[in-house]
Design a protein around this motif. Sequence first.
Motif, mmCIF file in Angstrom:
data_model
loop_
_atom_site.group_PDB
_atom_site.id
_atom_site.type_symbol
_atom_site.label_atom_id
_atom_site.label_comp_id
_atom_site.label_asym_id
_atom_site.label_seq_id
_atom_site.Cartn_x
_atom_site.Cartn_y
_atom_site.Cartn_z
ATOM 1 N N ASN A 89 0.845 -1.193 0.000
ATOM 2 C CA ASN A 89 0.000 0.000 0.000
ATOM 3 C C ASN A 89 0.883 1.247 0.000
ATOM 4 N N PRO A 90 0.868 2.043 -1.068
ATOM 5 C CA PRO A 90 1.870 3.109 -1.185
ATOM 6 C C PRO A 90 1.723 4.242 -0.180
ATOM 7 N N ILE A 91 0.498 4.597 0.194
ATOM 8 C CA ILE A 91 0.323 5.773 1.056
ATOM 9 C C ILE A 91 0.843 5.529 2.476
ATOM 10 N N PRO A 92 0.363 4.479 3.191
ATOM 11 C CA PRO A 92 0.909 4.276 4.539
ATOM 12 C C PRO A 92 2.391 3.948 4.543
ATOM 13 N N GLU A 93 2.861 3.227 3.509
ATOM 14 C CA GLU A 93 4.278 2.882 3.485
ATOM 15 C C GLU A 93 5.148 4.094 3.168
ATOM 16 N N SER A 94 4.625 5.020 2.377
ATOM 17 C CA SER A 94 5.366 6.272 2.147
ATOM 18 C C SER A 94 5.513 7.039 3.455
ATOM 19 N N LEU A 95 4.449 7.085 4.240
ATOM 20 C CA LEU A 95 4.521 7.744 5.545
ATOM 21 C C LEU A 95 5.480 7.016 6.469
ATOM 22 N N ASN A 96 5.514 5.684 6.395
ATOM 23 C CA ASN A 96 6.410 4.905 7.243
ATOM 24 C C ASN A 96 7.871 5.195 6.927
ATOM 25 N N VAL A 97 8.224 5.217 5.632
ATOM 26 C CA VAL A 97 9.629 5.457 5.296
ATOM 27 C C VAL A 97 10.024 6.898 5.614
ATOM 28 N N LEU A 98 9.086 7.837 5.474
ATOM 29 C CA LEU A 98 9.395 9.223 5.845
ATOM 30 C C LEU A 98 9.639 9.339 7.345
ATOM 31 N N ARG A 99 8.873 8.585 8.159
ATOM 32 C CA ARG A 99 9.118 8.573 9.610
ATOM 33 C C ARG A 99 10.470 7.927 9.917
ATOM 34 N N LEU A 100 10.799 6.870 9.194
ATOM 35 C CA LEU A 100 12.084 6.193 9.393
ATOM 36 C C LEU A 100 13.238 7.140 9.097
ATOM 37 N N MET A 101 13.087 7.937 8.076
ATOM 38 C CA MET A 101 14.127 8.893 7.687
ATOM 39 C C MET A 101 14.372 9.927 8.775
ATOM 40 N N ARG A 102 13.357 10.241 9.561
ATOM 41 C CA ARG A 102 13.457 11.331 10.541
ATOM 42 C C ARG A 102 13.957 10.876 11.906
ATOM 43 N N ARG A 103 14.306 9.617 12.045
ATOM 44 C CA ARG A 103 14.726 9.125 13.371
ATOM 45 C C ARG A 103 15.964 9.842 13.888
ATOM 46 N N GLN A 104 16.961 10.017 13.031
ATOM 47 C CA GLN A 104 18.187 10.693 13.438
ATOM 48 C C GLN A 104 18.184 12.111 12.873
ATOM 49 N N VAL A 105 18.448 13.074 13.732
ATOM 50 C CA VAL A 105 18.381 14.478 13.312
ATOM 51 C C VAL A 105 19.374 14.759 12.195
ATOM 52 N N ALA A 106 20.621 14.273 12.337
ATOM 53 C CA ALA A 106 21.642 14.550 11.325
ATOM 54 C C ALA A 106 21.255 13.946 9.979
ATOM 55 N N VAL A 107 20.725 12.718 9.990
ATOM 56 C CA VAL A 107 20.302 12.073 8.739
ATOM 57 C C VAL A 107 19.113 12.810 8.131
ATOM 58 N N ARG A 108 18.136 13.138 8.982
ATOM 59 C CA ARG A 108 16.951 13.844 8.488
ATOM 60 C C ARG A 108 17.335 15.127 7.775
ATOM 61 N N ASN A 109 18.230 15.898 8.356
ATOM 62 C CA ASN A 109 18.589 17.172 7.766
ATOM 63 C C ASN A 109 19.579 17.027 6.622
ATOM 64 N N SER A 110 20.323 15.926 6.595
ATOM 65 C CA SER A 110 21.145 15.646 5.415
ATOM 66 C C SER A 110 20.254 15.337 4.224
ATOM 67 N N VAL A 111 19.194 14.570 4.458
ATOM 68 C CA VAL A 111 18.232 14.284 3.394
ATOM 69 C C VAL A 111 17.578 15.580 2.922
ATOM 70 N N LEU A 112 17.239 16.447 3.859
ATOM 71 C CA LEU A 112 16.678 17.742 3.484
ATOM 72 C C LEU A 112 17.671 18.526 2.627
ATOM 73 N N GLY A 113 18.940 18.448 2.992
ATOM 74 C CA GLY A 113 19.966 19.136 2.214
ATOM 75 C C GLY A 113 20.063 18.599 0.799
ATOM 76 N N VAL A 114 20.014 17.264 0.643
ATOM 77 C CA VAL A 114 20.065 16.667 -0.697
ATOM 78 C C VAL A 114 18.849 17.121 -1.515
ATOM 79 N N SER A 115 17.674 17.122 -0.893
ATOM 80 C CA SER A 115 16.465 17.561 -1.605
ATOM 81 C C SER A 115 16.571 19.029 -2.001
ATOM 82 N N TRP A 116 17.160 19.835 -1.132
ATOM 83 C CA TRP A 116 17.338 21.239 -1.466
ATOM 84 C C TRP A 116 18.301 21.394 -2.644
#
Length: 628
Positions: free
Chosen positions: A211-238
Motif C-alpha cells: 500500500n503506497p500511502i501508509p508505506e510512504s509515511l512509514n519510510v518518511l518517519r524512518l528517515m526522521r529518526r536521526q536528526v543529522a540524517v533527516r537534515n542531510s536528506v533535506l539538504g540533498v532535496s534542497w
Amino acid sequence: MAHNQFELLRQRRFLPFFATQSLGAFNDNVYRQAIIGLLFWMGVTADERTLYTNLAPAIFILPYFLFSATAGQIAEKLEKSKLIRITTMMEIAIMSLAAVGFLTQNMVVLLVALFCTGVQSTLFGPVKYSILPSVLRPEELTGGNGLVEMGTSVSILLGMLLGGSIFKVAGENGPVVAATAIVMLAIAGNLVSRAIPRAEAGAPDLVVRWNPIPESLNVLRLMRRQVAVRNSVLGVSWFWFVGTVLTSQLPTYAETHLGGDETLYLMALAVFSVATGLGSILCEKLSARTVEIGLVPLGAFGMSAFLFALAFVRTEPASTTHLDLAGFLAQPGSWKVIASLAGIGVFAGFFVVPLFALIQSRTPKSELSRVIAAMNIQNAGLIVLAAVLGIVTQRFLGWSISQLFLALAVANTLVALWIFMIVPEFLMRFLSWVLVRTLYRLRARGIEEHVPDDGPALLVCNHVSYMDALILSASIPRPVRFVMYYKIFRIPVMRWIFRTAKAIPIAGAREDPELMQRAFDEIDAALANGEIVGIFPEGALTKDGGIAPFKSGVERILQRRAVPVVPMALRGMWTSMWSRRDGRLQRMRVPRRFRAHVDVVAAPPIEGQIASAELLEARVRELRGDAA
C-alpha cells in the motif's frame, strides 16, 4: 582497498556498478531529448511542444511519489546485484516499447514508455546509493559518492547532447537511429550489470507492504529518526530544488540575457554539469578520505555567493541576439557568467557529496534503502515545487530571471543557516575543518588498516595540545566520542565545538568524583552502542614533550567492556602554538609556520582482555618515537 577514488574505477567491486548507473542516466536523457527532437522533426506546433515539455517531467516524476516506498522495501529485501540486473532487464523492455513509439511516431506510446522509465528509475534509486556502503570502506565513501555524482552529471549532459542531435544529424533516419540507440544502450547496461559482485540484502526477512500511502509515511518517519540524517536528506532535496530552478531557466536565460542560441544554452549547461562533477570528485581530497560534513557549509555558502553573482552579472535583456559561443565569449563580462555557473556547480558538489556519505554512514544498513526511498519522495516533491514556483514567479508575479536567481540565492542562504542552526554538528565540523586544514598538513598512517570500520573500539593516544581531539577527528573516517579533561572541555569557543561533537568531560576523583563516575558511565554506554571512544590516558597535556605514564582509567573502562583498543600517536605537535612548550604568556603566539606537517599514526588493535595501561603506553611510545 583503494588509496584514492580513481583506483576504484579499476576494481570490480565498484567499476561495473559505476558504469551501469552512468549508462542508465545517459540512456534516460538520450530518450527524453530524442522525443523533443522527434517533435521538431514531425513539425508539430509550438503549443504541442509546450504541452509535451510541461507534461513529460510530470509523467516521469509521478512514479517517485507512487512507488518509492515499495522500491525501498524491495531494495532492502533483495540481494542488490540481482535487483540491479532486474532493473536493467526492465530497461531493455521499456526501451523496446519506446523504440516502437519512435518508429511509429506515436506520442502516446512514447509517453507510456516515459512513465515506465520513471518506474524503473524509482526502483533503481534506493539500490543505487544503498549498495555503496556494502562495497566501500568508510574512508572510501566520500570518494565513491563523488565519482557517482560526477558520472551522473556528465552522463546527463552527454545524454542530452546526443539525444538532442539525433534527428538533426540523422535526418529522415532519425526515428530508426533513436530507436536503435536507446535499445542498444539498455542492452549494454544489462551486460555490464552482470559483472557487479554480490551485495547482500540489508533486511532479507522484511515483509514488503504494497500500500503506497501508509508505506510512504512509514519510510518518511524512518528517515526522521536521526536528526543529522533527516537534515542531510533535506539538504540533498534542497540541492535538487536549486538545480531544478537553475537548469530550467537556462534555456530562456541563454536566449534573453546572453543573446545566444541553443549552442549557448548547451554551453551554460555543460559548464554547470562539469563543474558539479569536478566539485564532487574534489571532495575526497578536501576531506582527507573521511566523511567530512564540514564541507557542507562551505558548499552551501559558496553556492549562495555565486548565485548572487549570477543574479547581478546580467540583470537586463541582451541587446544582441543569436550569438554563437564565439560571439558570446567576445562580449564584455562573458567570463563572469561562466565563472558564476562554474562556481555554483563546484560548490554544489562540495555540498551534496558529504551529505550522501553521511546518510550512508549514519543509517543502519537494514534501513538504508528505505531511507533513500524516503529521500527520493522528498526530492520529487521539491523538484515539483521548484517547477511550480518558477512558473508562478515569472508568469503571475512578473519576475525576471535575474530576480528569480536573486531570490534563489537568498533562499539558499536562509535554508543553509536554518539547517546549520538545528544541526550544529555541520557548522562545528566546518569550523574545525578550517582550523585544522589551515594550520596543519596531516599525514595519516595505519588508520584505514587498523581503526575498525564498524563496532565499538577504544582509541588511546598521547596528549600534546588542545587541538589533539580535532586533529584525530579530521583523520578518522568514523565519528569519535573523545574523553577530555573538563577544564579543556570548558575552553571558550572550543567548548561549543567539543559539546557539539559529543565529547565526554571527565575530572579526577579528588576534583569531582560524581563527574568522573558519570564520564565512565557515558563511555560504557557509547561502547555498548557500537561507537568509537577516544581517550588520552596521560590525563593531562605533556609539559615537556615526553609521554607521561598512562593512568589506570583505561583499565577501568576495559574491565566493564573489553573492546578492541587501537594505539595511536601524534607526531610533530609539540611545537604547536596550542601546546605547553612555552610559558602561559607566550603560548598563544602566532605559529612559527602554517601548514606544518603533523603525523597521525595507528597500530594494530589490541584485544581488550589483554590490554593494560603499561602495554598501551609502550605501544604509543613506540609509535611516536622521537617526533614529539
